[in-house]
Scaffold this motif. Sequence first.
Motif, PDB file in Angstrom:
ATOM      1  N   ARG A  58     -11.875   6.773  -3.846  1.00  0.00           N
ATOM      2  CA  ARG A  58     -11.651   5.954  -5.557  1.00  0.00           C
ATOM      3  C   ARG A  58     -11.958   6.053  -6.554  1.00  0.00           C
ATOM      4  O   ARG A  58     -11.012   6.402  -7.472  1.00  0.00           O
ATOM      5  CB  ARG A  58     -11.995   4.688  -4.979  1.00  0.00           C
ATOM      6  CG  ARG A  58     -11.350   3.997  -3.310  1.00  0.00           C
ATOM      7  CD  ARG A  58     -11.397   2.537  -3.415  1.00  0.00           C
ATOM      8  NE  ARG A  58     -11.526   2.256  -2.112  1.00  0.00           N
ATOM      9  CZ  ARG A  58     -12.240   1.361  -1.111  1.00  0.00           C
ATOM     10  NH1 ARG A  58     -13.257   1.711  -1.461  1.00  0.00           N
ATOM     11  NH2 ARG A  58     -11.992   1.319   0.168  1.00  0.00           N
ATOM     12  N   SER A  60      -2.933   2.869  -4.646  1.00  0.00           N
ATOM     13  CA  SER A  60      -1.998   1.353  -5.740  1.00  0.00           C
ATOM     14  C   SER A  60      -1.057   2.489  -4.882  1.00  0.00           C
ATOM     15  O   SER A  60      -0.321   0.253  -4.803  1.00  0.00           O
ATOM     16  CB  SER A  60      -2.847   1.442  -7.158  1.00  0.00           C
ATOM     17  OG  SER A  60      -4.129   1.454  -7.295  1.00  0.00           O
ATOM     18  N   ASP A 106      -0.606   0.426  -1.625  1.00  0.00           N
ATOM     19  CA  ASP A 106      -1.843  -1.125  -0.951  1.00  0.00           C
ATOM     20  C   ASP A 106      -0.007  -1.645  -1.670  1.00  0.00           C
ATOM     21  O   ASP A 106       0.297  -2.657  -0.936  1.00  0.00           O
ATOM     22  CB  ASP A 106      -2.096  -1.156  -2.063  1.00  0.00           C
ATOM     23  CG  ASP A 106      -3.743  -0.875  -1.993  1.00  0.00           C
ATOM     24  OD1 ASP A 106      -4.045   0.119  -0.666  1.00  0.00           O
ATOM     25  OD2 ASP A 106      -4.701  -0.617  -3.037  1.00  0.00           O
ATOM     26  N   ARG A 147      -1.194  -4.749   0.786  1.00  0.00           N
ATOM     27  CA  ARG A 147      -2.884  -4.758   0.783  1.00  0.00           C
ATOM     28  C   ARG A 147      -3.144  -4.716  -0.300  1.00  0.00           C
ATOM     29  O   ARG A 147      -4.455  -4.972  -0.133  1.00  0.00           O
ATOM     30  CB  ARG A 147      -2.981  -3.322   1.279  1.00  0.00           C
ATOM     31  CG  ARG A 147      -2.693  -2.759   2.186  1.00  0.00           C
ATOM     32  CD  ARG A 147      -2.563  -0.911   2.209  1.00  0.00           C
ATOM     33  NE  ARG A 147      -2.799  -0.173   3.981  1.00  0.00           N
ATOM     34  CZ  ARG A 147      -3.883   0.200   4.709  1.00  0.00           C
ATOM     35  NH1 ARG A 147      -4.707  -0.495   5.115  1.00  0.00           N
ATOM     36  NH2 ARG A 147      -3.193   0.851   5.422  1.00  0.00           N
ATOM     37  N   THR A 148      -2.202  -4.993  -1.816  1.00  0.00           N
ATOM     38  CA  THR A 148      -3.066  -5.017  -3.143  1.00  0.00           C
ATOM     39  C   THR A 148      -3.879  -6.025  -3.466  1.00  0.00           C
ATOM     40  O   THR A 148      -3.548  -7.578  -2.625  1.00  0.00           O
ATOM     41  CB  THR A 148      -1.720  -5.523  -3.966  1.00  0.00           C
ATOM     42  OG1 THR A 148      -1.274  -4.170  -3.903  1.00  0.00           O
ATOM     43  CG2 THR A 148      -2.394  -5.003  -5.518  1.00  0.00           C
ATOM     44  N   SER A 169      -8.398  -4.954   2.941  1.00  0.00           N
ATOM     45  CA  SER A 169      -7.763  -3.489   3.746  1.00  0.00           C
ATOM     46  C   SER A 169      -7.178  -2.700   2.496  1.00  0.00           C
ATOM     47  O   SER A 169      -6.868  -1.522   2.801  1.00  0.00           O
ATOM     48  CB  SER A 169      -7.348  -3.845   4.659  1.00  0.00           C
ATOM     49  OG  SER A 169      -7.940  -3.646   5.050  1.00  0.00           O
ATOM     50  N   SER A 170      -7.367  -2.846   0.995  1.00  0.00           N
ATOM     51  CA  SER A 170      -6.844  -2.255  -0.287  1.00  0.00           C
ATOM     52  C   SER A 170      -6.806  -0.796  -0.110  1.00  0.00           C
ATOM     53  O   SER A 170      -8.405  -0.210   0.007  1.00  0.00           O
ATOM     54  CB  SER A 170      -7.011  -2.735  -1.520  1.00  0.00           C
ATOM     55  OG  SER A 170      -6.579  -1.615  -2.437  1.00  0.00           O
ATOM     56  N   TRP A 180      -6.004  -9.144   5.122  1.00  0.00           N
ATOM     57  CA  TRP A 180      -5.100  -8.492   4.821  1.00  0.00           C
ATOM     58  C   TRP A 180      -4.307  -8.698   6.513  1.00  0.00           C
ATOM     59  O   TRP A 180      -5.154  -8.243   7.992  1.00  0.00           O
ATOM     60  CB  TRP A 180      -4.674  -7.003   4.892  1.00  0.00           C
ATOM     61  CG  TRP A 180      -3.807  -6.028   5.051  1.00  0.00           C
ATOM     62  CD1 TRP A 180      -2.849  -6.954   4.333  1.00  0.00           C
ATOM     63  CD2 TRP A 180      -3.393  -4.732   5.581  1.00  0.00           C
ATOM     64  NE1 TRP A 180      -1.380  -5.834   4.446  1.00  0.00           N
ATOM     65  CE2 TRP A 180      -2.262  -4.270   5.465  1.00  0.00           C
ATOM     66  CE3 TRP A 180      -4.285  -4.440   6.766  1.00  0.00           C
ATOM     67  CZ2 TRP A 180      -1.580  -3.968   5.621  1.00  0.00           C
ATOM     68  CZ3 TRP A 180      -3.874  -3.273   6.956  1.00  0.00           C
ATOM     69  CH2 TRP A 180      -2.317  -2.747   6.766  1.00  0.00           C
TER      70      TRP A 180
END
Length: 351
Positions: A111, A139, A142, A147-148, A152-153, A162
């Motif tokens: 990340r 992103s 996501d 997912r955002t 779980s993002s 999520w």
Amino acid sequence: MGDLKEFGDWVVGCDNHRACHATSLPEERPDGSLEGPIGDGTLSVSIKALPAPRSAPVVQMALVGEADRRAAARIAGIAIDGRNLGIPVSGSDGLVNLDAVASQKIVDAARIASRIALIDDKGQDIASASLRGWRAAASYIDAEQYRTGTVSSMAAPGDRRWDYSIAPPIPPRPTIVVQPPSPRPPVILSDDDLKALRALDPCQRYTQMSAQEPPRFFRLDADQTLLILPTSCGGYNPLRMPFVIDESGDAREAEFWPYPGNNMANRPELPDLDWSEEERRLVSFGRGRGLADCGEVSEFVWVDGKFRLVHFASMYPCRGSYDYITTYRLDVRQLGEAETDDAQLPGDSGD
């Protein structure tokens, strides 16, 4: 069909059922840039994610380009920004497949990082790739998969669970049923019969060259034969024209069912057209340039007298990646002989 999105040294796309695929690209730097390359460009990293809660990302890595193939047997681990993640791997064939636990560990570590590498047992790099743009690509995934802000993002985990109260269930995917192949041989046209069809060659008026390949015939079903007729349009995207021939020898231009983004109102241009007898599919590969490190692959099956698109994958931009990303797919089921009806072929005695 979904478009691909480019973020730094990564490109990402999702299909019609929100399954997403991101892959690394060999780096490019604008002229005059003071920033040097982050990876050596000999490692391809693919990260795929399904849209269903409780599913984990899948990471695959492969040696590409100018990678030292002899070093593949020495692959012993994975490092991000020089830190060994402690993931035991082996890759004698230059391909590294990872389980769900290892894949998630890589996604978490990548990340906020700039470089990922395959290393030997001494910690020395064997091949590496840039992570510049991966977080933005994550992103994007996501957002596509709801997912955002959730635990779980892939880009920035949050506190929300999520589940299907947030992520809608995966849309049902229609299954296209394909009849089994007919045992009959294809109908073959004579040169005289082919003359009128060759006149449709769109490039013949501009060149004195004739098509270099012979026509090819394939049985589609009990009543129809596929003809793939080469044209004089050459280069790395040779144009071949598809026709359908009935049992009496009459030929017509092949028809295609409309699909999202293309109503097939005009004759489709399908470069490098071929028929896969094993998969019973008409396949077109349009190269963006001669290296084939970009372009589009379309696959069609024969359904109710027309060809229907069941798979589409592409890779853009042209930056040395051959990890094409699927943005459209339908499930296909080919019937076995026992599943067909009892109708006899013309001429069969029924004994």
